[in-house]
Scaffold this motif. Structure first.
Motif, PDB file in Angstrom:
ATOM      1  N   TYR A  22      29.164 -16.240 -14.178  1.00 41.87           N
ATOM      2  CA  TYR A  22      28.596 -17.586 -14.144  1.00 41.87           C
ATOM      3  C   TYR A  22      27.172 -17.549 -13.591  1.00 41.87           C
ATOM      4  N   ILE A  25      24.794 -16.126 -16.091  1.00 46.94           N
ATOM      5  CA  ILE A  25      24.520 -17.116 -17.135  1.00 46.94           C
ATOM      6  C   ILE A  25      23.498 -18.135 -16.647  1.00 46.94           C
ATOM      7  N   MET A  88      29.955 -24.262 -19.932  1.00 49.34           N
ATOM      8  CA  MET A  88      29.416 -23.553 -21.091  1.00 49.34           C
ATOM      9  C   MET A  88      29.245 -24.501 -22.274  1.00 49.34           C
ATOM     10  N   GLN A  92      25.702 -25.316 -24.177  1.00 51.78           N
ATOM     11  CA  GLN A  92      25.572 -25.191 -25.630  1.00 51.78           C
ATOM     12  C   GLN A  92      25.219 -26.513 -26.310  1.00 51.78           C
ATOM     13  N   LEU A 101      26.690 -19.557 -28.168  1.00 56.17           N
ATOM     14  CA  LEU A 101      27.405 -19.299 -26.925  1.00 56.17           C
ATOM     15  C   LEU A 101      27.970 -17.885 -26.879  1.00 56.17           C
ATOM     16  N   LEU A 105      27.240 -15.265 -23.866  1.00 55.91           N
ATOM     17  CA  LEU A 105      28.316 -14.644 -23.085  1.00 55.91           C
ATOM     18  C   LEU A 105      28.280 -13.125 -23.195  1.00 55.91           C
TER      19      LEU A 105
END
Length: 118
Positions: A22, A25, A88, A92, A101, A105
Motif C-alpha cells: 500500500y 502504491i 485501489m 483507478q 490497475l 499493482l
C-alpha cells in the motif's frame, strides 16, 4: 499458575507485506500525479474517500469528519484488505483514471518485494 483465570484476545494479524505494498502504491501514485504533494496527503484523501473517518466537533459546534487511521492497532487485516481494495478503486476511477490497475499493482509488487498472494 494452575486454576488462575486468564484473559485472551484472538485477532488475525495484519499483513506487513500488504501494508508495505500500500505504501509503495502511494509513492508511485504521488510520483505520477500532480494532485498530491505527499504520500500522506493521498493517504488522507483515500481514507476520506473510503469512509474511514471519525466525527469531530469544531469549537463552533459543527460536526466534521476527519480521516481516521489504518494503523495496525486501529484496523484488523480483514478491514484493511477491504480498505485496500476500495482505495485501489478510487485511485483507478478518480485519481488517475487512465491507469491500468493491474500494471500499477505489478510494479508496486516488484518494488515492495511482494511475497504474499493479494
Amino acid at each position: 499458575k494452575l486454576n488462575t483465570p486468564i484473559r485472551a484476545q484472538f485477532a488475525q494479524p495484519r499483513s506487513i507485506p500488504r501494508h508495505r505494498l500500500y505504501r509503495v502504491i502511494l509513492r508511485i501514485v504521488v510520483e505520477n500525479s500532480e494532485r498530491f504533494a505527499t504520500e500522506e496527503a493521498l493517504h488522507k484523501t483515500l481514507l476520506v474517500g473510503c469512509g474511514v473517518v471519525e466525527p469531530v466537533m469544531t469549537v463552533a459546534g459543527e460536526i466534521i469528519m476527519i480521516p481516521s487511521s489504518t494503523a495496525f492497532d486501529a484496523m484488523g487485516e480483514e478491514d484493511f484488505k477491504a480498505y485496500f481494495d476500495q482505495a485501489m478503486d478510487i485511485v483507478q476511477i478518480h485519481i488517475i483514471p487512465d491507469i491500468e490497475l493491474g500494471l500499477l499493482l505489478k510494479e508496486a509488487r516488484q518494488q515492495a518485494n511482494w511475497k504474499e498472494a493479494a
